[in-house]
Design a protein around this motif. Sequence first.
Motif, mmCIF file in Angstrom:
data_model
loop_
_atom_site.group_PDB
_atom_site.id
_atom_site.type_symbol
_atom_site.label_atom_id
_atom_site.label_comp_id
_atom_site.label_asym_id
_atom_site.label_seq_id
_atom_site.Cartn_x
_atom_site.Cartn_y
_atom_site.Cartn_z
ATOM 1 N N MET A 5 4.646 -0.763 -5.024
ATOM 2 C CA MET A 5 4.143 -2.096 -5.333
ATOM 3 C C MET A 5 5.224 -2.932 -6.015
ATOM 4 S SD MET A 5 0.265 -1.239 -6.652
ATOM 5 C CE MET A 5 -0.116 -2.945 -7.076
ATOM 6 N N LEU A 6 5.922 -2.331 -6.973
ATOM 7 C CA LEU A 6 6.991 -3.050 -7.659
ATOM 8 C C LEU A 6 8.126 -3.397 -6.696
ATOM 9 C CD1 LEU A 6 7.084 -1.065 -11.022
ATOM 10 C CD2 LEU A 6 6.326 -3.438 -10.682
ATOM 11 N N GLY A 7 8.480 -2.451 -5.838
ATOM 12 C CA GLY A 7 9.519 -2.716 -4.845
ATOM 13 C C GLY A 7 9.136 -3.856 -3.914
ATOM 14 N N ALA A 8 7.888 -3.865 -3.482
ATOM 15 C CA ALA A 8 7.418 -4.935 -2.592
ATOM 16 C C ALA A 8 7.407 -6.275 -3.319
ATOM 17 C CB ALA A 8 6.022 -4.603 -2.065
ATOM 18 N N GLU A 18 10.290 1.781 4.003
ATOM 19 C CA GLU A 18 9.616 3.038 3.667
ATOM 20 C C GLU A 18 8.118 2.963 3.970
ATOM 21 O OE1 GLU A 18 8.390 4.884 -0.564
ATOM 22 O OE2 GLU A 18 10.561 4.651 -0.296
ATOM 23 N N VAL A 19 7.499 1.870 3.574
ATOM 24 C CA VAL A 19 6.064 1.682 3.799
ATOM 25 C C VAL A 19 5.778 1.565 5.299
ATOM 26 C CG1 VAL A 19 4.156 0.047 3.480
ATOM 27 C CG2 VAL A 19 5.594 0.685 1.538
ATOM 28 N N GLU A 20 6.639 0.848 5.999
ATOM 29 C CA GLU A 20 6.470 0.705 7.449
ATOM 30 C C GLU A 20 6.525 2.073 8.138
ATOM 31 O OE1 GLU A 20 8.670 -1.305 11.331
ATOM 32 O OE2 GLU A 20 9.742 -1.181 9.430
ATOM 33 N N ALA A 21 7.421 2.918 7.705
ATOM 34 C CA ALA A 21 7.620 4.220 8.351
ATOM 35 C C ALA A 21 6.586 5.267 7.946
ATOM 36 C CB ALA A 21 9.020 4.741 8.031
ATOM 37 N N GLU A 99 1.448 -0.601 11.087
ATOM 38 C CA GLU A 99 2.697 -0.856 10.358
ATOM 39 C C GLU A 99 2.631 -2.191 9.630
ATOM 40 O OE1 GLU A 99 5.730 -0.642 13.367
ATOM 41 O OE2 GLU A 99 5.810 1.552 13.295
ATOM 42 N N MET A 100 2.177 -3.218 10.348
ATOM 43 C CA MET A 100 2.097 -4.542 9.737
ATOM 44 C C MET A 100 1.053 -4.547 8.618
ATOM 45 S SD MET A 100 3.589 -7.413 9.659
ATOM 46 C CE MET A 100 4.661 -6.931 10.971
ATOM 47 N N GLY A 101 -0.030 -3.821 8.816
ATOM 48 C CA GLY A 101 -1.060 -3.728 7.779
ATOM 49 C C GLY A 101 -0.524 -3.094 6.508
ATOM 50 N N ARG A 102 0.274 -2.052 6.676
ATOM 51 C CA ARG A 102 0.864 -1.395 5.496
ATOM 52 C C ARG A 102 1.812 -2.340 4.764
ATOM 53 N NH1 ARG A 102 1.207 2.896 9.406
ATOM 54 N NH2 ARG A 102 3.463 2.640 9.642
#
Length: 184
Positions: A5-8, A18-21, A99-102
């Motif tokens: 969350m902080l990274g985003a 990372e989240v996409e994968a 992927e887009m949802g994540r």
Amino acid sequence: MLQRMLGAAFFNAHTYEEVEADSGALGQAIGVVLLVTVCGVIGGIVEGILNDEAAKGIIIGLVAGLAFGIVRWALWVTIILMVGGGLLRSSGTQTSWSEMGRVLGFAYTPGVITIFSWVPILGNLISLAAFVWTVAAAVMGVRQAMDFEGTGRAIAVVVVSGIIGFIPWIIIVIIQWLLLNPPQ
């Protein structure tokens, strides 16, 4: 999840990749959407209490806020995928709804500050800041998830999606408002 969350929120490209994968992160992304929605609802509840609103309205606001928070996110994911994966796609664009949802779920992170939307005088500014910050995070997420080489195309995808999504969004807001403020 907190680290993501902080990274985003702070536009870390690696976090979005990372989240996409991570195909198992959709639940986390939905959790972020729910957390942000709850923060907004809490801000609204506190404001309702300070304005002496009826308990029934506050409870309806809580339920409607949670339900419509998920609906708005799903609508946003769908429209961005249609625009970025179709209309404005690049030769390297390959993404899915999941992927887009994540990615967009984690891009919602700046919305946690809406828990303070009840603060007198600053509340509207806080809500506006959360909105602008979330849109900026979404641009970063779209750029990474759709493998765009530059940010310009990602901005275009988010802007065009916003224009296309405005009508369904207004309909959702009107329905939510009617639920919260039934005719007397």
